[in-house]
Design an enzyme around this catalytic site. Structure first.
Site, PDB file in Angstrom:
ATOM      1  N   SER A   3       0.803  -1.227   0.000  1.00  0.00           N
ATOM      2  CA  SER A   3       0.000   0.000   0.000  1.00  0.00           C
ATOM      3  C   SER A   3       0.832   1.271   0.000  1.00  0.00           C
ATOM      4  O   SER A   3       0.302   2.361  -0.171  1.00  0.00           O
ATOM      5  CB  SER A   3      -0.978  -0.001   1.183  1.00  0.00           C
ATOM      6  OG  SER A   3      -0.314   0.296   2.373  1.00  0.00           O
ATOM      7  N   LYS A  35      -6.593   4.145   8.680  1.00  0.00           N
ATOM      8  CA  LYS A  35      -5.607   5.055   8.093  1.00  0.00           C
ATOM      9  C   LYS A  35      -6.110   6.506   8.091  1.00  0.00           C
ATOM     10  O   LYS A  35      -5.352   7.438   8.361  1.00  0.00           O
ATOM     11  CB  LYS A  35      -5.307   4.618   6.656  1.00  0.00           C
ATOM     12  CG  LYS A  35      -4.471   3.340   6.566  1.00  0.00           C
ATOM     13  CD  LYS A  35      -4.339   2.878   5.115  1.00  0.00           C
ATOM     14  CE  LYS A  35      -3.323   1.728   4.977  1.00  0.00           C
ATOM     15  NZ  LYS A  35      -3.250   1.218   3.586  1.00  0.00           N
TER      16      LYS A  35
HETATM   17 CA   LIG Z   1       0.943   4.291   2.205  1.00  0.00          CA
END
Ligand SMILES: [Ca+2]
Ligand SMILES: [Ca+2]
Ligand SMILES: [Ca+2]
Ligand SMILES: [Ca+2]
Ligand SMILES: [Ca+2]
Ligand SMILES: [Ca+2]
Ligand SMILES: [Ca+2]
Ligand SMILES: [Ca+2]
Ligand SMILES: [Ca+2]
Ligand SMILES: [Ca+2]
Ligand SMILES: [Ca+2]
Ligand SMILES: [Ca+2]
Lengths: 214, 214, 214, 214, 214, 214
Positions: free
Chosen positions: F99, F142
Site C-alpha cells: 500500500s 488510516k
Molecule cells: Ca501508504
C-alpha cells in the site's frame, strides 16, 4: 570414525602460520592460523569450518591491516595484487568465537611482510578495529593446552592477567606471559625482523600503461 | 530405486583424475576426484553433491597450488587463463569431510601440469594451507575397499601408520603404504614426470595489447 | 487441479532437444531436455523445477563440453559469445537426480553444433567430468515408458545391461539398446552429421579492436 | 484488512500488458502480466509476489524471445540496451505455477515490438524453451472468470480442448477458443501488426567508438 | 566460559571511534562504534555480530553522509576512493536495534574528516535518511551505564527528554544532556574542529588519464 | 523497552519525503517514505525493516519512473549517475504490504526532480507497473490516523471511495479526498512545480571521452 590427536607446537619456518589457543568442550587445545598469499586482486578467502564470529575476526584483522599498513612497513598496493587465504585446520571441527582475532592479524601481518614468527609462541585475544586487544574466556584450559603443546611464550590481553593469577603456579612455571592492550604490541613481540627462508617476493608491481602513444 | 556397484580402479589415462578413499556407513569405497580445465578466467566450480567441508578442501587445495605454483613447475598466469572444474562421482551420493584434500590437490596439480598419475594408486588425507598432511579416520574400511578395487599403492599421513598396524597383516599383504607429512611428498610420489597422451596445451597466452600506436 | 498426460516422442526438428527417461513414484516417463542458445557472454541458465543434483548434471555437462570442444568440432570461443539456457518441461513437476546427465550433454552438443538428433531415440545415464557414463536406477520403469512413448533406440550405460536382461523379452522386443561407457560413444550415436533445418549461424565473431591508430 | 474485487478486462492501450487466467482456491480470476522496458543493459526484474516456478516461466519466455528474436522482427541487440521488468499485480497475493508462461512471452514480445495486444483477449498455457505450448489445469474456473471479466477470445493449448468440451455450453457460448500448440501461433493471434499509440522508440543504438582516430 | 567486564570510556585519540549506549537484558552498557578507512573503491563492511536492523542503521548513516557530504566539508569523490569498515566490539555478543544510528553517523563523519570526537561524550538515537533524530528506548539503563563508564556529556533525541525527567536527580547530577532533533546538531556538538593526531591524508586522488596523446 | 509516539505531519522542506498511511494491529498511523540521492551509478538501496512485498513496491516504482522518465521531465541518464536510497522509519518496526506503492513513486519522483511535495498531504495505494493505482485495505484506520496527524489532503484509489462513504462524516469533515486511478494523477496533485530550497543540482554529466587522438 575420525579420531584426532592433541596438536603440538611445530616450528616457525613458514610465514603466515601462527599458533592460537582454543577452548573446547573437552578442554583446551592449540590451533594453527594459516595465512597464505597468491598473485591476485585482493580477494580474502576463509576456510576451516569457521562460524560467523570467527569469520568476522578475519575480516576485522584484514581491515585493520589495510588501514594501518604503513605502520607495519607494508605498501598498501600489495593488497590489490595478492589474494589472501586464511585457513584453520582441522576441517572436520567447527570453530567459532572472537578469540583468534590477534592470532589472525599476526598471521596476516607475517604473510604480508614474510617476517618470521617468534618460536614457541602462542596467543589468544579478541581484536577490535581500532587495534585494541580484548580479553577472552577459557584461559585456564587454553594455558594447560599450551604447556602440553610445548609453547614457551604466551600473549594475552592485560585484562586476562587476573585469570592467570588464579591458576596454580606449578602448572605454569615454564610459561612466560606477555600482557598487551594494543595490536602493535602483539606484532612487535610476535614477529621477528628477519624474513623466513624462501620468502616470497612482495615487490609492488607498477601498473602497466594501457596505451603508450608517441 | 538407484542401485550402485562398488567401484574398481580404472586407469591413469586422463590427467586430473585421482583415486581417493571414502568411509561410508556401509563400509569403505574408492572414489574418483576429477579435475578438468577449460579456457576461461580462473573460476573454480565444484560438483558431486559435496558438503561444505569437502568444498573447503578443494578451495584450500587450489589456494595451496596457486601459492606454490612454481614449486610444481606451473606458471601462475595459467590460473587466470583456465577455469577449473572439480567433480566427484556419483551425483546421487552426498559426500563430505576433509579426507579427500590430498587427493584433490593431486588432481589439480595433474590437471595444471598434465602429468600422468601413478598407476594403481589411491590416497586419503586432509590438507592444510601450509602443505601439511593431517591424519583422517576410517582407515581400516578404506584400506579394505582399496584392496577390493585393485589398488596397489596407498598414500597416508604418517600419523595414520598406527591404524595400519592394527589391521591383520593378511588383509594388506599386497598393498604398499607410503606415509607422508607434507604435500610435496604426495605430489612427488603420485605424479609421473611424463605427460598424459593427448595432453592439452598449457602454454601461457601473452596479454594482448589493447592499443598499438605507431 | 493440474492434470498431465504421459508424454510421447515428438520429432527431431529442433537442435538442442533430446529425449530422456525419468523414474517417478507413479512409474516411468519420458522427459525432454531443451538446450537453447542466444547471443550473449557465456551464461548458463537452468529452469524446470530442478533439484541441486540435476543442476549439477548440467554444470558437469557444460564443463565437459568446454574442456573437449575441439573433439566435437566446436570452436571454444563460441562459449563466450552465446548464452545457454537448459530447460526441462514441465515446470510444475520437481525433478532431481543425476540420470539426465548424458541427455544434457547430448542436448548441449546439439545446440553448439546445430546437428540434428537421431530420430526416436531416448537415453538415460549419469555423466562424469572425465566423460564416463555411469549406471542409473529405475531402468525397468523407464524402458516401459520409452516403449509407450514410441521410442525405438535407447542409450544406456554398459553396467545397466543386467537390468535389461531381467525384463521379460516380450516387453522390449521392439526396442534397440545401445550400451556405452564413454560420452563420445553417446554423441557419436545420438547426433547425426547433418545440421537441422534453419540452423542458427555459429560462426565465431572476431573480437573488435577497441582502437586502431594510424 | 485488505479486500479485493474481481478484476475486469481493461484495454489494450499499453504495450506489454496481457491478460492471463489464474486458478485460485476461491475460484478463477484474470490477472495482468505487465512487461515494461527502460534504457539499460539487459537486466530482467520480476515482481508481484511470484513463486519460483512462475519466475522460471518469465526466464524461459525471455530466453525463448532472445533465441528467436528475428522471427518476431526484433533486433537482438535491443536485449542489451534495455532493462525489462515483469510485474503481476496485485502484490499482496502470492502467485505461482507455470500457466502464465505464454502470457509472459506475449507481454515480452509486445514490449519489445511495441505491437498492440488484441482486444478482449486472455490466455493460459505453459511455455517450453523450444516454443511448445503445454496444457494447464483449472480450465473450468479460469473460463468462468474470463467470461465474468468481459473476455471474448481465449487462447489455450490444444490438449486443453477436452476440458472445454466438459463445460456446459451455455456458460461459454459468448467465448471464442483458439487452440494452439506452438508459441508462434500465440503471438500471431495475440499481437496486432500496429504499434500502440505513444510507442517507445526501439531503434538500436550503435555502439559508440571509444576512440576516434583521424 | 567467556566473562566480560563492563566497559569504561576510553579516549578520543582515534578518528572514527564514538561511544554509544546500549540496552541489554542485564542492564545498560556503553559500546564503541569503530569506523575505519582504507584505500579502496567505496565498499562498506560491517562486523560485530550485528542484526539486520543495526546493519541498516549503518547503511542509512552512510547514505545520509554521501548525500550531504558537502555540508560536512567532505569531497564526495572520497567515497569512491576509500573502503569503510564499521565494527562494534565485542564479537561474541549479538547486537541489534536502530539506536546506534546517530553514533554510527558520527563515527563515519569523524572517519571521513579525521576530526576528533568530543571527550567523554556518549549518545543514543535513531537516524532517519532525511537527517532527523528519533527517540529510542531503555534510556534509564543507558544513562546509568554512561555514568558508571565516566561519561560526562550525552546526546539524546528531544523526545527522550521526558525519560530523563523520570530519573531521580541524584543519579544524573554529573551528566550534561544535549537534546537534538537533527543530525547536523549531533555532528556540530560531537566533532571538534581539530583533526586527530596522525590523521590520515584524505586528499582526493585525481583520476589518471588512461591515454595521453600528443 | 522501546516506546514510540504516534507521528505527526512535519513539513515539505525536503525533496523526496512523502507521507504515507499505514495500517497496524493497534490502529492506523502515518509513515514517512524518505528517498534520497547521492552521486553514484544507479544503485537502489532499501532500508526500514521492510518485507518482500514492500521492497517490491519500491522496485516497481523505480521501474515505472525509469520507463516514463520523460513524462516527468527527468533525463533518463540521471538514473545511471545517482544512487537512490529509500528508507522508511522507524527501524525497529517491521513493515510490509503493497500500500505504500504510490507514496514511494511520489517520493522517488520528488527526489529526481527536486520538486516540493504538496503541504499536509498523505496518500495510500498500490502501484502497478503500467501506472495504475490499485485499492488497498485498512482505509478507516488510516484515515483516522491521518486526521490525528494534521493531514489535510489524502490521495486514494477510486475503488477505495466506497470505504470512505462508510465512515461517519463527523470524523472526516476536515479532510479532502482525491480519488485517482493513474499514477500521473498522483504526481500531478502531489508535487508542486517549484523545487525545494537548497535543491541538489541534477544537471546531467556528459560522459568523458576516454581518449582523443589528433
Ligand atoms: Ca501508504
Ligand atoms: Ca587438535
Ligand atoms: Ca586464539
Ligand atoms: Ca561407489
Ligand atoms: Ca580420499
Ligand atoms: Ca510427463
Ligand atoms: Ca534421462
Ligand atoms: Ca484479482
Ligand atoms: Ca495465465
Ligand atoms: Ca561490554
Ligand atoms: Ca547507541
Ligand atoms: Ca509511528
Amino acid at each position: 570414525p575420525p579420531m584426532f590427536d592433541k596438536d603440538l607446537y611445530e616450528n616457525n619456518n613458514v610465514a603466515g602460520v601462527v599458533t592460537g589457543l582454543a577452548w573446547t568442550q573437552v578442554g583446551g587445545d592449540i590451533l594453527f592460523i594459516e595465512a597464505s598469499l597468491s598473485p591476485g586482486k585482493g580477494k580474502l578467502s576463509l576456510t576451516g569450518n569457521l562460524g560467523d564470529v570467527m569469520k568476522e575476526s578475519a575480516t576485522i584483522a584484514m581491515a585493520y591491516l589495510r588501514a594501518h599498513a604503513s605502520k607495519f612497513g607494508i605498501d598498501h598496493r600489495l593488497f590489490d595484487q595478492w589474494d589472501v587465504h586464511v585457513h584453520v585446520p582441522a576441517g572436520a571441527t567447527p570453530k567459532d568465537g572472537p578469540s583468534a582475532g590477534i592470532t589472525m592479524l599476526t598471521a596476516l601481518t607475517s604473510a604480508f611482510t614474510q617476517r618470521r614468527v617468534k618460536s614457541h609462541l602462542a596467543m589468544t585475544g579478541e581484536i577490535t578495529l581500532r587495534g585494541k586487544v580484548l580479553p577472552v574466556g577459557g584461559i585456564k584450559e587454553k594455558i594447560l593446552a599450551a604447556k602440553r603443546a610445548n609453547i614457551k611464550d604466551i600473549i594475552l590481553c592485560k585484562s586476562n592477567q587476573k585469570d592467570i593469577l588464579e591458576i596454580k603456579e606449578d602448572y605454569i612455571k615454564d610459561l612466560n606471559f606477555h600482557y598487551v592492550s594494543e595490536m602493535k604490541e602483539v606484532i612487535e613481540f610476535a614477529l621477528i625482523k628477519d624474513k623466513v627462508k624462501d620468502a616470497i617476493d612482495l615487490t609492488v608491481k607498477e601498473a602497466k600503461e594501457t596505451a603508450t602513444v608517441n
